[in-house]
Design a protein around this motif. Structure first.
Motif, PDB file in Angstrom:
ATOM      1  N   SER A 571      40.326  54.775  35.000  1.00 26.46           N
ATOM      2  CA  SER A 571      40.492  53.855  36.123  1.00 26.46           C
ATOM      3  C   SER A 571      41.914  53.909  36.672  1.00 26.46           C
ATOM      4  CB  SER A 571      40.170  52.434  35.674  1.00 26.46           C
ATOM      5  OG  SER A 571      41.145  51.982  34.752  1.00 26.46           O
ATOM      6  N   GLU A 572      42.055  53.547  37.958  1.00 26.41           N
ATOM      7  CA  GLU A 572      43.381  53.476  38.567  1.00 26.41           C
ATOM      8  C   GLU A 572      44.246  52.445  37.861  1.00 26.41           C
ATOM      9  OE1 GLU A 572      44.844  55.228  41.656  1.00 26.41           O
ATOM     10  OE2 GLU A 572      43.572  56.459  40.360  1.00 26.41           O
ATOM     11  N   ALA A 573      43.612  51.374  37.403  1.00 22.35           N
ATOM     12  CA  ALA A 573      44.372  50.330  36.705  1.00 22.35           C
ATOM     13  C   ALA A 573      45.008  50.873  35.430  1.00 22.35           C
ATOM     14  CB  ALA A 573      43.462  49.147  36.380  1.00 22.35           C
ATOM     15  N   LEU A 574      44.274  51.727  34.702  1.00 22.90           N
ATOM     16  CA  LEU A 574      44.820  52.304  33.473  1.00 22.90           C
ATOM     17  C   LEU A 574      45.994  53.219  33.779  1.00 22.90           C
ATOM     18  CD1 LEU A 574      42.997  53.557  30.373  1.00 22.90           C
ATOM     19  CD2 LEU A 574      44.584  55.106  31.493  1.00 22.90           C
ATOM     20  N   TRP A 575      45.855  54.077  34.808  1.00 24.69           N
ATOM     21  CA  TRP A 575      46.966  54.981  35.156  1.00 24.69           C
ATOM     22  C   TRP A 575      48.155  54.171  35.667  1.00 24.69           C
ATOM     23  CZ3 TRP A 575      46.534  59.143  32.739  1.00 24.69           C
ATOM     24  CH2 TRP A 575      45.331  59.846  32.643  1.00 24.69           C
ATOM     25  N   ALA A 576      47.897  53.095  36.404  1.00 23.77           N
ATOM     26  CA  ALA A 576      48.990  52.253  36.882  1.00 23.77           C
ATOM     27  C   ALA A 576      49.756  51.658  35.707  1.00 23.77           C
ATOM     28  CB  ALA A 576      48.442  51.141  37.777  1.00 23.77           C
ATOM     29  N   ALA A 577      49.015  51.165  34.703  1.00 22.62           N
ATOM     30  CA  ALA A 577      49.663  50.570  33.528  1.00 22.62           C
ATOM     31  C   ALA A 577      50.511  51.602  32.789  1.00 22.62           C
ATOM     32  CB  ALA A 577      48.609  49.979  32.601  1.00 22.62           C
ATOM     33  N   LEU A 578      49.977  52.805  32.611  1.00 24.46           N
ATOM     34  CA  LEU A 578      50.739  53.844  31.911  1.00 24.46           C
ATOM     35  C   LEU A 578      52.008  54.200  32.678  1.00 24.46           C
ATOM     36  CD1 LEU A 578      47.856  56.154  30.641  1.00 24.46           C
ATOM     37  CD2 LEU A 578      49.528  54.947  29.218  1.00 24.46           C
ATOM     38  N   ASN A 579      51.933  54.271  34.009  1.00 23.22           N
ATOM     39  CA  ASN A 579      53.131  54.539  34.805  1.00 23.22           C
ATOM     40  C   ASN A 579      54.150  53.416  34.664  1.00 23.22           C
ATOM     41  OD1 ASN A 579      53.192  57.045  36.735  1.00 23.22           O
ATOM     42  ND2 ASN A 579      51.042  56.381  36.711  1.00 23.22           N
ATOM     43  N   ALA A 580      53.661  52.173  34.690  1.00 25.66           N
ATOM     44  CA  ALA A 580      54.573  51.040  34.564  1.00 25.66           C
ATOM     45  C   ALA A 580      55.278  51.040  33.213  1.00 25.66           C
ATOM     46  CB  ALA A 580      53.801  49.737  34.765  1.00 25.66           C
ATOM     47  N   PHE A 581      54.521  51.259  32.149  1.00 24.11           N
ATOM     48  CA  PHE A 581      55.138  51.263  30.818  1.00 24.11           C
ATOM     49  C   PHE A 581      56.064  52.463  30.639  1.00 24.11           C
ATOM     50  CE2 PHE A 581      51.682  48.295  29.801  1.00 24.11           C
ATOM     51  CZ  PHE A 581      52.417  47.322  29.152  1.00 24.11           C
ATOM     52  N   ASP A 594      66.260  58.293  38.110  1.00 21.24           N
ATOM     53  CA  ASP A 594      65.298  58.345  39.212  1.00 21.24           C
ATOM     54  C   ASP A 594      63.858  58.432  38.719  1.00 21.24           C
ATOM     55  OD1 ASP A 594      67.322  58.176  41.065  1.00 21.24           O
ATOM     56  OD2 ASP A 594      67.486  60.346  41.349  1.00 21.24           O
ATOM     57  N   ALA A 595      63.620  59.136  37.597  1.00 14.48           N
ATOM     58  CA  ALA A 595      62.260  59.270  37.075  1.00 14.48           C
ATOM     59  C   ALA A 595      61.683  57.912  36.691  1.00 14.48           C
ATOM     60  CB  ALA A 595      62.242  60.209  35.878  1.00 14.48           C
ATOM     61  N   SER A 596      62.526  57.033  36.183  1.00 15.28           N
ATOM     62  CA  SER A 596      62.076  55.688  35.847  1.00 15.28           C
ATOM     63  C   SER A 596      61.665  54.934  37.110  1.00 15.28           C
ATOM     64  CB  SER A 596      63.200  54.930  35.121  1.00 15.28           C
ATOM     65  OG  SER A 596      62.898  53.565  35.012  1.00 15.28           O
ATOM     66  N   LYS A 597      62.487  55.017  38.127  1.00 16.13           N
ATOM     67  CA  LYS A 597      62.193  54.340  39.394  1.00 16.13           C
ATOM     68  C   LYS A 597      60.896  54.864  40.008  1.00 16.13           C
ATOM     69  CE  LYS A 597      64.502  53.335  43.827  1.00 16.13           C
ATOM     70  NZ  LYS A 597      63.701  54.107  44.786  1.00 16.13           N
ATOM     71  N   ALA A 598      60.721  56.194  39.981  1.00 14.04           N
ATOM     72  CA  ALA A 598      59.532  56.795  40.589  1.00 14.04           C
ATOM     73  C   ALA A 598      58.263  56.346  39.875  1.00 14.04           C
ATOM     74  CB  ALA A 598      59.646  58.318  40.549  1.00 14.04           C
ATOM     75  N   ALA A 599      58.272  56.284  38.550  1.00 17.47           N
ATOM     76  CA  ALA A 599      57.083  55.886  37.792  1.00 17.47           C
ATOM     77  C   ALA A 599      56.701  54.453  38.108  1.00 17.47           C
ATOM     78  CB  ALA A 599      57.328  56.066  36.301  1.00 17.47           C
ATOM     79  N   GLN A 605      52.308  51.019  43.655  1.00 18.45           N
ATOM     80  CA  GLN A 605      51.410  51.554  44.681  1.00 18.45           C
ATOM     81  C   GLN A 605      49.951  51.439  44.246  1.00 18.45           C
ATOM     82  OE1 GLN A 605      52.112  55.660  45.549  1.00 18.45           O
ATOM     83  NE2 GLN A 605      50.639  55.750  47.206  1.00 18.45           N
ATOM     84  N   LYS A 606      49.690  51.652  42.948  1.00 15.67           N
ATOM     85  CA  LYS A 606      48.313  51.618  42.454  1.00 15.67           C
ATOM     86  C   LYS A 606      47.814  50.191  42.230  1.00 15.67           C
ATOM     87  CE  LYS A 606      48.341  56.143  40.122  1.00 15.67           C
ATOM     88  NZ  LYS A 606      47.169  56.696  40.824  1.00 15.67           N
ATOM     89  N   THR A 607      48.701  49.198  42.344  1.00 15.71           N
ATOM     90  CA  THR A 607      48.291  47.808  42.116  1.00 15.71           C
ATOM     91  C   THR A 607      48.570  46.941  43.328  1.00 15.71           C
ATOM     92  OG1 THR A 607      50.456  47.365  41.093  1.00 15.71           O
ATOM     93  CG2 THR A 607      48.633  47.940  39.621  1.00 15.71           C
ATOM     94  N   GLN A 608      48.532  47.528  44.527  1.00 12.05           N
ATOM     95  CA  GLN A 608      48.857  46.763  45.736  1.00 12.05           C
ATOM     96  C   GLN A 608      47.895  45.599  45.943  1.00 12.05           C
ATOM     97  OE1 GLN A 608      48.962  49.699  48.846  1.00 12.05           O
ATOM     98  NE2 GLN A 608      51.150  50.108  48.563  1.00 12.05           N
ATOM     99  N   SER A 613      49.459  41.064  39.059  1.00 10.85           N
ATOM    100  CA  SER A 613      48.776  41.481  37.835  1.00 10.85           C
ATOM    101  C   SER A 613      49.834  41.800  36.779  1.00 10.85           C
ATOM    102  CB  SER A 613      47.926  42.720  38.106  1.00 10.85           C
ATOM    103  OG  SER A 613      48.766  43.829  38.389  1.00 10.85           O
ATOM    104  N   PRO A 614      49.450  41.798  35.494  1.00  8.74           N
ATOM    105  CA  PRO A 614      50.438  42.125  34.454  1.00  8.74           C
ATOM    106  C   PRO A 614      51.140  43.464  34.695  1.00  8.74           C
ATOM    107  CG  PRO A 614      48.458  41.231  33.456  1.00  8.74           C
ATOM    108  CD  PRO A 614      48.151  41.405  34.918  1.00  8.74           C
ATOM    109  N   THR A 615      50.402  44.461  35.180  1.00 12.18           N
ATOM    110  CA  THR A 615      51.018  45.764  35.443  1.00 12.18           C
ATOM    111  C   THR A 615      52.050  45.654  36.556  1.00 12.18           C
ATOM    112  OG1 THR A 615      49.066  46.979  34.718  1.00 12.18           O
ATOM    113  CG2 THR A 615      50.576  48.134  36.182  1.00 12.18           C
ATOM    114  N   ALA A 616      51.711  44.949  37.641  1.00 10.93           N
ATOM    115  CA  ALA A 616      52.651  44.803  38.745  1.00 10.93           C
ATOM    116  C   ALA A 616      53.882  44.013  38.325  1.00 10.93           C
ATOM    117  CB  ALA A 616      51.959  44.119  39.917  1.00 10.93           C
ATOM    118  N   ILE A 617      53.677  42.969  37.542  1.00  9.74           N
ATOM    119  CA  ILE A 617      54.815  42.177  37.063  1.00  9.74           C
ATOM    120  C   ILE A 617      55.756  43.052  36.245  1.00  9.74           C
ATOM    121  CG2 ILE A 617      55.465  40.310  35.497  1.00  9.74           C
ATOM    122  CD1 ILE A 617      52.980  38.812  36.416  1.00  9.74           C
ATOM    123  N   LEU A 618      55.179  43.879  35.359  1.00 10.55           N
ATOM    124  CA  LEU A 618      56.007  44.770  34.552  1.00 10.55           C
ATOM    125  C   LEU A 618      56.772  45.748  35.435  1.00 10.55           C
ATOM    126  CD1 LEU A 618      56.953  46.001  31.881  1.00 10.55           C
ATOM    127  CD2 LEU A 618      54.871  47.373  31.859  1.00 10.55           C
TER     128      LEU A 618
END
Length: 953
Positions: A571-581, A594-599, A605-608, A613-618
């Motif tokens: 799911s997009e939510a799972l990939w969003a969470a992995l990018n956030a973490f 910069d790699a941290s900022k990009a992730a 972007q995936k949690t607009q 949501s917890p992922t967006a907050i993180l």
């Protein structure tokens, strides 16, 4: 021996002399239990001589007693005497037992003891056993690390009728039993039976009877042995009873119950479970803990090392311990669980490999070869055969449980065992029963901690089981079961914040724990057949690692999972969470790269559609801190406002606490210390229920860090004592390992600059030493650079400058966009250049730093930069130079007043008064100082006291 009447029949029994025994009932002669061929006439003559031992027996008496006829020639008697002498003294230089008395007869010269029939077999000389000889030949003569066990077993044998030497395979049970036998044989009859060949009761009785120096009897073995043992003290050793415990149990209960003088001693991997059984448990040999620096004198303290060097010397000439060699030997012994047989097998490989080679091979799970002597038992020739001996005796369910237990690295809780191993065809009840049996057989080790049991395999057993499962193609299946177990376990626990006990459990020794989780993740990513499972497990593990402040692990596992992005359907939510973490963890390990900022931007972007949501907050929280590290408080404020609930009417309790907290910290960096102090105090009060010792994620309520920012505002407001007292109040929690990032921030960004501003360079240097230790307990690598820069800055201020080194460190921080301290460092660099007379370069450094602060709106240190600029300009004695210095002084003063940074305003005044600037500038400074002191807090700032002394003197 008393004089005997040669014409009277002697009582039946056994004559004992030297290592010989002569049984008058069977007329058998034996040497150390081995029967010797002896004819009837020779036996008769021997009995006559023994009856009259020490006395001269006339020829006529012997002839009459043996032949019963007077016409026997002397040559016939001499022939039989020579036969006896050959048996009794086969070597030419052996002492003669029978001496000729010229023209009279013969005398038996050796001391003779006689045991009547009631105790005729009860003698330490009376046993004979090829199995015992074989066991002695294949066992070492020296007993290492078992002296206490030897004493305990001998004592048990004197006080209990059934003793079991209990230990897993290879622990040296047989070697210990032989040492016990050698001790006990001095006082009673001892028997040795290799029980690995016993299949029924008759085998036991036959083996016992065969060890008696009796032949030609019509008595059944059972009757003969019981007759002997009923009237004498006896010890029967059964070696390796694992395959015949049921037979031995029946043997004990049915046959020996009335033999009070008998003690049975067995060696076994499991209890025999007979009545009155006393168990002597053997532990592995002692090994040194990992990381301990060893010296040659330490060998005696660790029995595994002592055994290795004792046995290894036979295979490797010149095996002399040194520090490097001891480290390898210790690692070998640890890897082999301190098992004596495993160490002996390893030592045999020293005939081929060096110690370091063997250590390296065992690290790669090298399967040791069969290099043992050819007469060693088959089960003792390799580790695989040693474990296989017990494995072959298990039932199907017991084998399966043992094999699947190998999926755990170390111990596992009862719940973990049941949830991973049980299945439809192997219910939990059967798993529990199998574990109980395997613990009894010493194939599984039970550990108890805090009232909870856990179970583990020895490393050697685990390696055997893994090999079996890989060969059967079943290893990936049980690893997948473990992966699913961890996914369910992490989901079931939820957030750990506020529950330190839960968090601490993950650092425990039993699964579910971090050790097993890490091993499972490695397998899933490197060897598993299902990348989807690996990604799902990583998505659950990443937040767990972050909550536990294991940020490097969080970064690594998220990065590994993200390599499958676009290749594995999730799911997009799972990939969003992995990018956030990944982005948040990368920020914590590598700084604001910069790699941290990009992730984190990808995660947003995936949690607009779900802004809070917890992922967006993180992700927004991570970006907030990234901008703080980059000294970009305005951009940080944007992230903070994004975290504020959109509808004020919907707010409940402290829903906007995170946003208010972040706003206050960004405000402090922008330099408005008066407002920042008020807002931070408000935030801290609202966070009163937050436990300072909790485990915290990046991006949640920072708790301690709010207080750190407040301390900085208090210091810059001139409240020095309050600030330092506040720091002491939270110092303990800051020093907890989970708060390594916060601790480094407090020291690097606040405490060290604070002490330097007070000119207390000793405390600043001590704080820097603490910082450098704390750096090793947290994950951000750039902190190594910033902590070293702090040390160089302290040295420069205290009179030991190194401008090139400090500049190089500052530039490295800038390249990594780690910029919070750059204005502080630039101010010190400019002062260093001024001391060197390079004023133009110094002014360039100051002007660039002031420009950076203006552009980024990170103005907290700007008053100090203006003040340093003033001190550089007043060296120009021209009217223009003095005017510029006065302008710089006023800029510093006005900026400090605007920001509420009273401490920096006082420093600005003191700098002018101490340097004896121009009369005009000195007058302005005195007037400014008097105005400041009128409202300056009386809170322990020594700089204020120094200004007070100057302006009122």
């Amino acid at each position: 021996m008393a004089e005997l009447d040669p014409l009277q029949a002697h009582e039946k029994g056994v004559f004992l002399f030297g290592d010989f025994a002569f049984d008058t009932r069977t007329r058998n002669l034996s040497l150390r239990g081995k029967q010797l061929p002896l004819g009837g006439r020779a036996a008769d003559i021997l009995q006559v001589l023994l009856e009259m031992a020490g006395q001269t027996v006339p020829r006529a008496m012997i002839v009459d007693k043996v032949w019963g006829a007077p016409n026997i020639t002397d040559s016939a008697l001499r022939f039989q005497i020579n036969v006896l002498r050959k048996h009794l003294s086969p070597e030419a230089d052996a002492r003669p037992f029978i001496r000729n008395v010229s023209r009279v007869g013969y005398v038996f010269t050796e001391k003779v003891d006689f045991l009547p029939e009631t105790g005729a077999i009860a003698s330490r000389y009376s046993i004979k056993d090829d199995a015992l000889d074989q066991a002695n030949r294949t066992r070492p003569k020296t007993l290492i690390g078992r002296q206490h066990d030897l004493e305990a077993t001998v004592n048990a044998a004197h006080h209990h009728r059934f003793v079991t030497i209990l230990a897993p395979g290879g622990f040296g049970k047989t070697t210990l039993a032989l040492a016990v036998l050698e001790t006990l044989r001095l006082e009673a009859t001892v028997f040795w039976i290799d029980a690995s060949t016993v299949r029924q009761n008759a085998d036991i009785w036959a083996s016992l009877a065969a060890q008696l120096p009796v032949s030609g009897t019509l008595q059944a073995p059972v009757d003969l042995v019981r007759e002997v043992l009923r009237s004498s003290r006896g010890f029967v050793f059964f070696d390796c009873v694992d395959r015949c415990t049921d037979v031995l149990s029946a043997f004990d209960q049915d046959e020996l119950c009335d033999l009070e003088n008998l003690t049975v001693i067995t060696t076994s991997r499991q209890p025999v479970n007979v009545r009155d059984e006393h168990i002597v448990r053997l532990d592995a040999l002692t090994v040194p803990p990992p990381g301990l620096a060893l010296k040659a004198d330490d060998i005696v303290a660790y029995s595994a090392l002592a055994l290795f060097f004792d046995r290894g010397a036979a295979h490797l000439h010149g095996l002399v311990p040194n520090e490097k060699l001891l480290a390898s030997v210790a690692e070998i012994c640890r890897r082999l669980d301190g098992i004596p047989l495993a160490i002996e097998i390893a030592c045999a490989h020293l005939s081929i490999f060096g110690v370091h080679d063997l250590d390296a091979l065992l690290r790669e799970n090298f399967e040791m070869m069969d290099l043992m002597p050819t007469d060693w038992p088959e089960r003792h020739r390799t580790l695989s055969k040693m474990i296989g001996w017990s494995f072959d005796l298990l039932t199907g369910s017991q084998r399966r449980v043992l094999l699947e237990m190998s999926v755990f690295l170390g111990a596992a809780s009862v719940e973990a065992c049941l949830r991973v191993i049980s299945s439809e065809d192997l219910p939990e009840r059967d798993v529990i029963q199998a574990i109980a049996v395997l613990v009894g057989k010493n194939l599984i080790v039970k550990e108890d901690r805090d009232g909870k049991a856990s179970f583990r395999l020895l490393d050697t057993t685990r390696a055997f089981c893994i090999d079996q499962m890989i060969k059967a193609g079943e290893w990936h299946q049980v690893q997948a079961k473990l992966g699913e177990f961890f996914i369910q376990e992490i989901q079931g626990q939820g957030l750990l914040e506020g529950d330190k006990e839960k968090a601490v459990n993950w650092f425990g020794s039993a699964c579910p724990n971090l050790t097993n989780l890490s091993a499972c993740l490695d397998w899933q990513f490197e060897m598993a057949e299902s990348p989807a499972l690996a990604v799902r497990l990583a998505a659950e593990a990443a937040p767990l690692y972050m909550q536990l402040s294991l940020l490097r692990d969080c970064e690594t596992v998220a990065a590994r999972a993200l390599t499958y992005q676009g290749r594995v359907e999730q799911s997009e939510a799972l990939w969003a969470a992995l990018n956030a973490f990944y982005g948040a963890a990368l920020l914590a390990t590598n700084g604001p790269v910069d790699a941290s900022k990009a992730a984190m931007e990808v995660a947003i972007q995936k949690t607009q559609d779900s802004r809070l949501s917890p992922t967006a907050i993180l992700a927004y929280s991570g970006l907030y801190w990234l901008h703080i590290y980059r000294s970009e408080p305005d951009l940080a404020d944007v992230c903070a406002e994004t975290l504020r609930p959109s509808s004020k009417s919907d707010l409940q309790d402290d829903d906007d606490l995170i946003a208010d907290n972040y706003n206050a910290m960004a405000l402090q960096m922008r330099g408005n210390q008066l407002r920042a102090e008020r807002e931070l105090e408000d935030v801290v009060k609202r966070q009163a229920l937050i436990s300072l010792g909790r485990f915290m994620r990046i991006g949640t309520d920072p708790g301690l860090l709010s207080r750190v920012f407040l301390i900085k505002a208090q210091w810059l407001r001139g409240k020095v004592t309050t600030a330092l007292d506040h720091y002491e109040a939270i110092r303990g929690p800051l020093e907890e390992p989970e708060h390594g990032l916060y601790h480094c921030w407090a020291l690097n960004e606040v405490i060290i600059p604070l002490y330097c501003s007070l000119r207390d360079y000793d405390r600043a240097r001590h704080a820097c030493e603490t910082l450098r230790k704390a750096v090793h307990q947290q994950s951000m690598t750039i902190r190594d650079v910033s902590s070293e820069a702090a040390l160089h800055a302290i040295n420069a201020l205290s009179g030991n400058p190194n401008y090139p080194a400090l500049t190089a460190l500052r530039d490295k921080m800038d390249r990594n966009k780690f910029r919070m301290l750059i204005p502080w460092i630039d101010g010190i660099r400019a002062q260093m250049l001024g001391e060197l007379g390079r004023n133009n370069e110094a002014l360039d450094v100051i002007d660039q730093s002031i420009s950076f602060c203006r552009t980024s709106n990170s103005r907290w240190w700007m008053p100090e930069l203006y003040s340093i600029r003033c001190s550089l300009l007043w060296h120009d004695q021209s009217p223009e130079g003095q005017t510029s210095a006065a302008i710089a002084f006023q800029e510093s003063h006005d900026c400090a007043e605007e920001l509420g940074a009273s401490a920096l305003a006082i420093r600005n005044v003191l700098r002018v008064l101490e340097r004896k600037a121009s009369d005009r500038l000195n007058t302005v400074a005195i007037e400014a100082g008097r105005r400041l002191l009128a409202s300056y807090p009386d809170d322990g700032d020594p700089m204020a006291e120094m200004v007070r002394n100057q302006v009122w003197s």
